[in-house]
Design a protein around this motif. Structure first.
Motif, PDB file in Angstrom:
ATOM      1  N   VAL A   1       0.466  -0.969   0.199  1.00 22.08           N
ATOM      2  CA  VAL A   1      -0.161   0.394  -0.118  1.00 22.08           C
ATOM      3  C   VAL A   1       0.906   1.586   0.175  1.00 22.08           C
ATOM      4  O   VAL A   1       0.067   1.907  -0.976  1.00 22.08           O
ATOM      5  N   PHE A   2       1.980   1.468   0.839  1.00 22.79           N
ATOM      6  CA  PHE A   2       3.187   2.374   0.251  1.00 22.79           C
ATOM      7  C   PHE A   2       3.870   2.818  -0.056  1.00 22.79           C
ATOM      8  O   PHE A   2       3.944   3.834  -1.154  1.00 22.79           O
ATOM      9  N   PHE A   3       4.632   1.611  -1.426  1.00 24.98           N
ATOM     10  CA  PHE A   3       4.293   2.004  -2.693  1.00 24.98           C
ATOM     11  C   PHE A   3       3.485   1.860  -3.190  1.00 24.98           C
ATOM     12  O   PHE A   3       3.645   2.866  -4.050  1.00 24.98           O
ATOM     13  N   TYR A   4       2.266   2.161  -2.965  1.00 23.79           N
ATOM     14  CA  TYR A   4       0.552   2.353  -4.319  1.00 23.79           C
ATOM     15  C   TYR A   4       0.843   3.833  -4.118  1.00 23.79           C
ATOM     16  O   TYR A   4       0.593   4.457  -4.412  1.00 23.79           O
ATOM     17  N   LYS A   5       1.589   3.972  -2.919  1.00 30.02           N
ATOM     18  CA  LYS A   5       1.196   5.638  -2.420  1.00 30.02           C
ATOM     19  C   LYS A   5       1.950   6.369  -2.501  1.00 30.02           C
ATOM     20  O   LYS A   5       2.270   7.625  -2.333  1.00 30.02           O
ATOM     21  N   ASN A   6       3.055   5.836  -3.515  1.00 27.33           N
ATOM     22  CA  ASN A   6       4.633   6.352  -3.665  1.00 27.33           C
ATOM     23  C   ASN A   6       5.233   6.892  -2.461  1.00 27.33           C
ATOM     24  O   ASN A   6       5.642   7.671  -2.280  1.00 27.33           O
ATOM     25  N   SER A   7       5.214   6.214  -1.211  1.00 28.76           N
ATOM     26  CA  SER A   7       5.658   6.327  -0.189  1.00 28.76           C
ATOM     27  C   SER A   7       6.758   5.127  -0.606  1.00 28.76           C
ATOM     28  O   SER A   7       6.457   4.490   0.341  1.00 28.76           O
ATOM     29  N   TYR A   8       7.607   5.403  -0.516  1.00 31.27           N
ATOM     30  CA  TYR A   8       9.009   4.521  -0.975  1.00 31.27           C
ATOM     31  C   TYR A   8       9.932   4.319   0.328  1.00 31.27           C
ATOM     32  O   TYR A   8       9.936   2.999   0.183  1.00 31.27           O
ATOM     33  N   GLY A   9      10.036   4.980   0.575  1.00 32.72           N
ATOM     34  CA  GLY A   9      11.106   4.705   2.263  1.00 32.72           C
ATOM     35  C   GLY A   9      10.166   4.181   2.958  1.00 32.72           C
ATOM     36  O   GLY A   9      10.739   2.823   3.731  1.00 32.72           O
ATOM     37  N   TRP A  10       8.644   4.122   3.503  1.00 30.38           N
ATOM     38  CA  TRP A  10       8.203   2.798   4.785  1.00 30.38           C
ATOM     39  C   TRP A  10       7.411   2.133   3.243  1.00 30.38           C
ATOM     40  O   TRP A  10       7.592   0.867   4.450  1.00 30.38           O
ATOM     41  N   GLY A  11       7.482   1.939   2.231  1.00 32.16           N
ATOM     42  CA  GLY A  11       6.951   0.881   1.822  1.00 32.16           C
ATOM     43  C   GLY A  11       9.046  -0.244   1.890  1.00 32.16           C
ATOM     44  O   GLY A  11       8.476  -1.196   2.015  1.00 32.16           O
ATOM     45  N   ALA A  12       9.715   0.030   1.503  1.00 29.43           N
ATOM     46  CA  ALA A  12      10.990   0.036   1.375  1.00 29.43           C
ATOM     47  C   ALA A  12      11.333  -0.979   3.087  1.00 29.43           C
ATOM     48  O   ALA A  12      11.585  -1.937   2.964  1.00 29.43           O
TER      49      ALA A  12
ATOM     50  N   LYS B   1      16.800   7.338  -9.108  1.00 27.56           N
ATOM     51  CA  LYS B   1      17.085   7.984  -7.447  1.00 27.56           C
ATOM     52  C   LYS B   1      16.526   7.403  -6.911  1.00 27.56           C
ATOM     53  O   LYS B   1      16.508   7.023  -5.790  1.00 27.56           O
ATOM     54  N   GLN B   2      14.821   6.893  -6.863  1.00 26.01           N
ATOM     55  CA  GLN B   2      13.778   6.834  -6.396  1.00 26.01           C
ATOM     56  C   GLN B   2      14.695   5.181  -5.610  1.00 26.01           C
ATOM     57  O   GLN B   2      13.882   4.801  -4.438  1.00 26.01           O
ATOM     58  N   GLY B   3      15.213   4.168  -7.301  1.00 27.64           N
ATOM     59  CA  GLY B   3      15.387   2.790  -7.148  1.00 27.64           C
ATOM     60  C   GLY B   3      16.614   2.672  -5.543  1.00 27.64           C
ATOM     61  O   GLY B   3      16.566   2.027  -5.514  1.00 27.64           O
ATOM     62  N   ILE B   4      16.952   3.521  -5.669  1.00 30.55           N
ATOM     63  CA  ILE B   4      18.358   3.467  -5.075  1.00 30.55           C
ATOM     64  C   ILE B   4      17.570   4.108  -3.652  1.00 30.55           C
ATOM     65  O   ILE B   4      18.351   3.443  -2.945  1.00 30.55           O
ATOM     66  N   LYS B   5      17.069   4.654  -3.772  1.00 39.38           N
ATOM     67  CA  LYS B   5      16.515   5.032  -2.245  1.00 39.38           C
ATOM     68  C   LYS B   5      15.693   3.697  -1.463  1.00 39.38           C
ATOM     69  O   LYS B   5      15.534   3.277  -0.566  1.00 39.38           O
ATOM     70  N   ILE B   6      14.764   2.673  -2.223  1.00 33.75           N
ATOM     71  CA  ILE B   6      14.684   1.813  -1.994  1.00 33.75           C
ATOM     72  C   ILE B   6      15.287   0.553  -1.633  1.00 33.75           C
ATOM     73  O   ILE B   6      15.077   0.355  -1.170  1.00 33.75           O
ATOM     74  N   LEU B   7      16.250   0.562  -2.271  1.00 35.04           N
ATOM     75  CA  LEU B   7      17.185  -0.905  -2.445  1.00 35.04           C
ATOM     76  C   LEU B   7      17.879  -0.162  -1.217  1.00 35.04           C
ATOM     77  O   LEU B   7      18.722  -1.310  -0.471  1.00 35.04           O
ATOM     78  N   ALA B   8      18.844   1.276  -1.109  1.00 37.16           N
ATOM     79  CA  ALA B   8      18.990   1.412   0.623  1.00 37.16           C
ATOM     80  C   ALA B   8      18.598   0.995   1.633  1.00 37.16           C
ATOM     81  O   ALA B   8      19.251   0.371   2.962  1.00 37.16           O
TER      82      ALA B   8
ATOM     83  N   LEU C   1      10.190  -6.491  -5.138  1.00 41.87           N
ATOM     84  CA  LEU C   1      11.642  -5.886  -4.849  1.00 41.87           C
ATOM     85  C   LEU C   1      11.418  -4.934  -6.272  1.00 41.87           C
ATOM     86  O   LEU C   1      11.491  -4.208  -6.565  1.00 41.87           O
ATOM     87  N   PRO C   2      12.234  -6.273  -7.117  1.00 43.68           N
ATOM     88  CA  PRO C   2      12.205  -6.254  -8.468  1.00 43.68           C
ATOM     89  C   PRO C   2      11.218  -5.316  -9.413  1.00 43.68           C
ATOM     90  O   PRO C   2      11.249  -4.623 -10.409  1.00 43.68           O
ATOM     91  N   ILE C   3      10.257  -6.068  -8.783  1.00 40.78           N
ATOM     92  CA  ILE C   3       8.802  -5.284  -9.361  1.00 40.78           C
ATOM     93  C   ILE C   3       9.072  -3.723  -9.642  1.00 40.78           C
ATOM     94  O   ILE C   3       8.755  -3.079 -10.474  1.00 40.78           O
ATOM     95  N   ILE C   4       8.693  -3.085  -8.112  1.00 40.13           N
ATOM     96  CA  ILE C   4       8.327  -2.183  -7.535  1.00 40.13           C
ATOM     97  C   ILE C   4       9.843  -1.198  -8.448  1.00 40.13           C
ATOM     98  O   ILE C   4       9.768   0.110  -8.291  1.00 40.13           O
ATOM     99  N   LEU C   5      11.327  -1.635  -8.530  1.00 41.06           N
ATOM    100  CA  LEU C   5      12.247  -1.095  -9.287  1.00 41.06           C
ATOM    101  C   LEU C   5      12.605  -1.220 -10.272  1.00 41.06           C
ATOM    102  O   LEU C   5      12.560   0.079 -10.516  1.00 41.06           O
TER     103      LEU C   5
END
Length: 262
Positions: free
Chosen positions: A42-53, A80-87, A70-74
């Motif tokens: 849900v957080f990913f869908y709401k574009n809250s990538y940090g909380w989603g990760a 930039k967002q992908g690096i944040k999520i992965l980190a 994880l690969p799907i959201i990346l």
């Protein structure tokens, strides 16, 4: 609850009142993993990538299966967002594991080795093949990875929820181990995926309960072949229903402008 909109008010009842959800609530980490990685979705869908990760990392460290999301959201975000999520995902996993790695590395490592060495359980479709464990490992991993990569790259235009749902269905279809509580993993998607009728999940639930009780009866009450045959019939039926649900999701995903209903 404001961040989740109104979806929890009605459909989240499906989550709480399905039979296996209540049966395994206190017994299975899979249930708790469902909550945290469901919130992550849900957080990913709401574009809250940090909380989603963060929540996806919690789910992964409770049970390994959320890693396939994880690969799907990346693929769905920019670099930039992908690096944040992965980190965030890696940092959270590091913090959760470092104590156990330092203080009891052999035990920590054995958790992962166990999954590679274990044989299919009696209520897994792979148990019917009577193949050796190395062959089963190779076939199960190869079939899943091939179908998973085709799905996320050939259909990457599909929405995040649809791809994640189908990926998990593929994992359950090809995984060498399938215990009845594994259907808990699908709960967040049956709640979130609006086009799919809830009867699809309850058909799976009914078949899953039949697998559970028929297998238990054969193991503890009677070793007669007829009861094992009954269990096998329901195991096959469960796999057929999983494939059917996968077909339903795939057939609806191409024209689905997915949203979380309010």
């Amino acid at each position: 609850m404001q961040i989740f909109g109104g979806w929890w008010k009605q459909d989240f009842l499906v989550f709480h009142f399905c039979p296996f959800s209540n049966l395994f609530w206190h017994l299975q980490l899979g249930h708790h993993s469902c909550y945290v990685y469901g919130f992550g979705n849900v957080f990913f869908y709401k574009n809250s990538y940090g909380w989603g990760a963060l929540f996806l990392s919690f789910g992964f460290n409770a049970k390994l299966f959320p890693i396939i999301i994880l690969p799907i959201i990346l693929l769905k975000v920019n670099f930039k967002q992908g690096i944040k999520i992965l980190a965030i995902f890696l940092l959270a996993s590091f913090i959760l594991n470092i104590y156990f790695v330092i203080n009891s590395f052999d035990v920590w490592k054995s958790t992962y080795l166990f999954h590679s060495l274990r044989e299919p359980n009696i209520d897994s479709i792979w148990a019917l093949t009577h193949l050796d464990i190395k062959t089963i490992n190779f076939l199960a991993i190869s079939l899943f990875l091939l179908s998973y990569l085709v799905l996320i790259f050939a259909h990457k235009k599909y929405d995040f929820i649809s791809l994640s749902f189908m990926s998990l269905l593929l994992f359950l279809l090809f995984n060498k181990v399938f215990s009845p509580q594994y259907l808990l993993w699908l709960l967040p998607f049956f709640v979130l995926y609006k086009p799919l009728p809830k009867t699809a999940f309850y058909s799976l639930e009914a078949t899953n309960l039949a697998v559970f009780f028929s297998t238990l009866y054969w193991v503890f009450a009677s070793k007669e072949q007829v009861f094992l045959s009954i269990s096998i019939i329901f195991v096959v039926a469960r796999s057929v229903l999983l494939a059917y649900v996968l077909y339903l999701v795939l057939s609806r995903a191409h024209n689905q402008n997915y949203h979380i209903a309010n």
